[in-house]
Scaffold this active site. Structure first.
Site, PDB file in Angstrom:
ATOM      1  N   ARG A   1      46.653  32.448  40.352  1.00  0.00           N
ATOM      2  CA  ARG A   1      46.003  31.376  39.597  1.00  0.00           C
ATOM      3  C   ARG A   1      45.684  30.173  40.479  1.00  0.00           C
ATOM      4  NH1 ARG A   1      47.718  31.821  33.508  1.00  0.00           N
ATOM      5  NH2 ARG A   1      48.931  33.745  33.488  1.00  0.00           N
TER       6      ARG A   1
ATOM      7  N   ASP B   1      50.120  47.364  37.534  1.00  0.00           N
ATOM      8  CA  ASP B   1      48.662  47.413  37.560  1.00  0.00           C
ATOM      9  C   ASP B   1      47.980  46.875  38.813  1.00  0.00           C
ATOM     10  OD1 ASP B   1      49.528  44.866  36.946  1.00  0.00           O
ATOM     11  OD2 ASP B   1      48.447  44.697  35.061  1.00  0.00           O
TER      12      ASP B   1
ATOM     13  N   GLU C   1      41.124  42.333  30.280  1.00  0.00           N
ATOM     14  CA  GLU C   1      41.009  43.565  31.065  1.00  0.00           C
ATOM     15  C   GLU C   1      39.877  44.483  30.607  1.00  0.00           C
ATOM     16  OE1 GLU C   1      44.497  41.591  32.121  1.00  0.00           O
ATOM     17  OE2 GLU C   1      43.926  42.248  30.094  1.00  0.00           O
TER      18      GLU C   1
ATOM     19  N   THR D   1      42.778  39.244  40.992  1.00  0.00           N
ATOM     20  CA  THR D   1      43.173  39.765  39.686  1.00  0.00           C
ATOM     21  C   THR D   1      43.136  38.706  38.597  1.00  0.00           C
ATOM     22  OG1 THR D   1      44.775  41.264  38.641  1.00  0.00           O
ATOM     23  CG2 THR D   1      45.662  39.351  39.838  1.00  0.00           C
TER      24      THR D   1
END
Length: 592
Positions: free
Chosen positions: A198, A326, A470, A554
């Site tokens: 982030r 993931d 997602e 991500t």
């Protein structure tokens, strides 16, 4: 004498072919009948299986052909040559010649308006704090007061052309504001993973887009505070660190182990930071992790979610493409893309391809509707559960199918055929399941995870929705790589469901229950960083953040692909960046 003996023996054998023999012996006749029936059933069953297999193969071939016919050309860095490993198409138009569809333009503006509503609410009720609680119209520092929503939103504002909002956010990173207000020297136990994707990722992306060095300086500041987390016996990082004191440890609930995704999802950001500062220490820390994991990397490429930071060995724990697993697999692919697909990053691609073969071993189909889903694995046991988080996989596989340049097409011919099958499978099947995670609920919003049952298809497990990105992420990649507008329609339906169920006067909220529609009190920062960004790009021309020039972390922060030396060393690219496009996030979320 010998001839007579043979004659008698021969005659004795032929008697079993005489029907009269069995008529006089009913028990033997019954046995013969049973044998005949069993043999007939076996032959019939095998013929049925063969026919069904032939039908499935033919359907798959048709799907592949259909995908190949619809794929549009993606230009690579070598002058517009096709850069895919499996799905080859004829050149139609270059990205510069793409005509902006009026419907896409209208939808894009709707998404931009949603971003303005979300950002305006944050600005009004939670400015400078980590996240907005819309129902109580207050802010909450869920990340220690690092300004998570502000940082997460910077690149989204820039990409959408919201210059006024971006400049106001940028002012919070001027020297005077940083000195007086924003301070990363906090006595706060920060998640290395969340802070990296982030904060470090968001600041680097803002730097790459705007060229403003203040963002790079702040990215370096926070990254330096995270580095002690890698000071373990193996180099596998601890997952929590105190930003002020530098003391690192793992959460107690893991039994002292590090989490796979949390330890293998810093590579993009730290490699990018080394490239932009010329300081190799960031890259070395994160690449040592992959080197270590590769030493004992299994043939199927699937790792349990817990790893001992002292021994480097994987513990007995689940294998999953959902929570805590993931993004490790995602970054194996994306570091290879970030590294210009050169020999310096070949290891990442090789590990990723192993993992994709392992992924196929987790694929199952539901009954009666034949929804394709990914199981979770614990030891030798497969659990028929799939997280919505795992819905990043269709987009990842599609992105990975565009692997090698045209010059390598013959060398990787067999691999190309294999990946053509895999890609087509996921394009048509797994994405459809993820879309139905949304369509199957009364609110048309997906739950957190789903369970699959014989003859009952799927049912919602954990029923909250926290504005996750997602599925929309995969739809963006699938549309960008195939040109199939069906994915845009699916994304638009999901956006409308968010507008109907999650939008309130003071921002956007998640749902405590996707069946009843009861709202929570949290606007996750990744809703602005990822969900709205991917929706905006879903309706934008390919010239906006072209995939041959940028790679998304991500948290959906785009990082510019720069030259990487074959030996893996970094060069100093610490000069002012200039945006080269036309302007028109698998996280541990919380239920507020």
């Amino acid at each position: 004498m010998a001839r007579a003996s043979r004659s008698v023996t021969s005659s004795g054998k032929w008697k079993y072919c005489n029907p009269a023999y069995y008529l006089k012996r009913p028990k033997r006749l019954a046995v013969l009948f049973i044998v005949f029936v069993c043999a007939s059933l076996i032959v019939w069953d095998r013929q049925t299986l063969v026919r069904e297999h032939e039908v499935e193969v033919e359907e798959l071939r048709k799907e592949i052909t259909d995908m190949q016919n619809r794929l549009e050309v993606l230009s690579n860095a070598h002058g517009g040559k096709v850069g895919e490993v499996a799905l080859r198409r004829k050149t139609t138009k270059s990205s510069k010649e793409v005509v902006d569809d009026p419907v896409d333009m209208e939808r894009r503006e709707k998404v931009k308006e949603a971003m303005l509503h979300a950002w305006g609410s944050y600005e009004k009720y939670a400015w400078g704090q980590d996240e907005l609680q819309p129902q109580s119209k207050s802010g909450i520092n869920s990340f220690g007061g690092l300004g998570a929503t502000l940082i997460d939103s910077l690149d989204t504002l820039y990409i959408m052309g919201l210059d006024q909002q971006f400049q106001k956010a940028r002012e919070h990173y001027s020297d005077s504001w940083v000195a007086n207000t924003l301070d990363f020297n906090k006595d706060y136990e920060a998640s290395v993973f969340e802070t990296t994707i982030r904060v470090v990722g968001g600041l680097l992306s803002a730097y790459d887009l705007s060229g403003d060095k203040v963002f790079l300086d702040k990215a370096k500041d926070i990254a330096d505070r995270l580095l002690p987390a890698w000071d373990t016996a193996t180099g596998i990082p601890y997952n929590i660190i105190n930003l002020s004191h530098g003391r690192a440890h793992n959460p107690s609930w893991t039994g002292g182990d590090s989490i796979l995704a949390d330890s293998g999802t810093e590579q993009l950001e730290f490699i990018a930071l080394s490239q932009r500062t010329g300081d190799s220490k960031y890259q070395q820390k994160v690449e040592n992790v992959i080197t270590l994991l590769n030493k004992t990397f299994p043939d199927d490429g699937l790792l349990p979610i817990y790893i001992n930071p002292h021994s480097g060995r994987a513990g007995y724990s689940p294998v999953t493409f959902g929570a805590m697993g993931d993004s490790f697999y995602e970054y194996l692919l994306k570091v290879w893309i970030q590294g210009n697909k050169t020999s310096a990053v070949k290891l990442y691609r090789e590990m990723w391809e192993k993992s994709m073969k392992g992924l196929l071993s987790l694929v199952r189909r539901s009954t009666p509707s034949s929804f394709t889903y990914l199981c979770e694995k614990n030891g030798g046991y497969l659990s028929d559960k799939m997280d919505e988080l795992a819905c990043f996989a269709p987009g990842m596989v599609a992105l990975g199918s565009f692997g090698y340049g045209a010059e390598d097409s013959q060398k990787f011919l067999s691999l190309a055929e294999e990946w053509s099958l895999i890609t087509s499978y996921f394009l048509c099947k797994l994405a459809w399941t993820c879309y139905n995670f949304y369509q199957s609920t009364p609110t048309k919003l997906a739950g957190e995870n789903y369970f699959f049952h014989d003859d009952q298809d799927m049912s919602v497990g954990t029923s909250w929705n926290i504005l996750r990105p997602e599925t929309v992420e995969s739809l963006f990649y699938l549309w960008r790589l195939t040109g199939n507008k069906t994915y845009q329609e699916w994304g638009w339906n999901i956006f409308q469901a968010f507008e109907k169920n999650s939008r309130i006067e003071s921002g956007y909220v998640g749902l405590k229950d996707v069946n009843s529609g009861v709202k929570d009190n949290m606007m996750q920062s990744f809703f602005l960083a990822e969900t709205l960004k991917y929706l905006y790009l879903l309706f934008s021309p390919p010239t906006v953040i072209p995939l041959d020039q940028w790679v998304f972390n991500t948290e959906a922060h785009p990082l510019r692909i720069v030259q990487r030396n074959e030996g893996g060393s970094v060069g100093n690219s610490n000069e002012k960046q200039k945006p080269s496009f036309r302007i028109g996030g698998r996280k541990e979320g919380r239920s507020g």
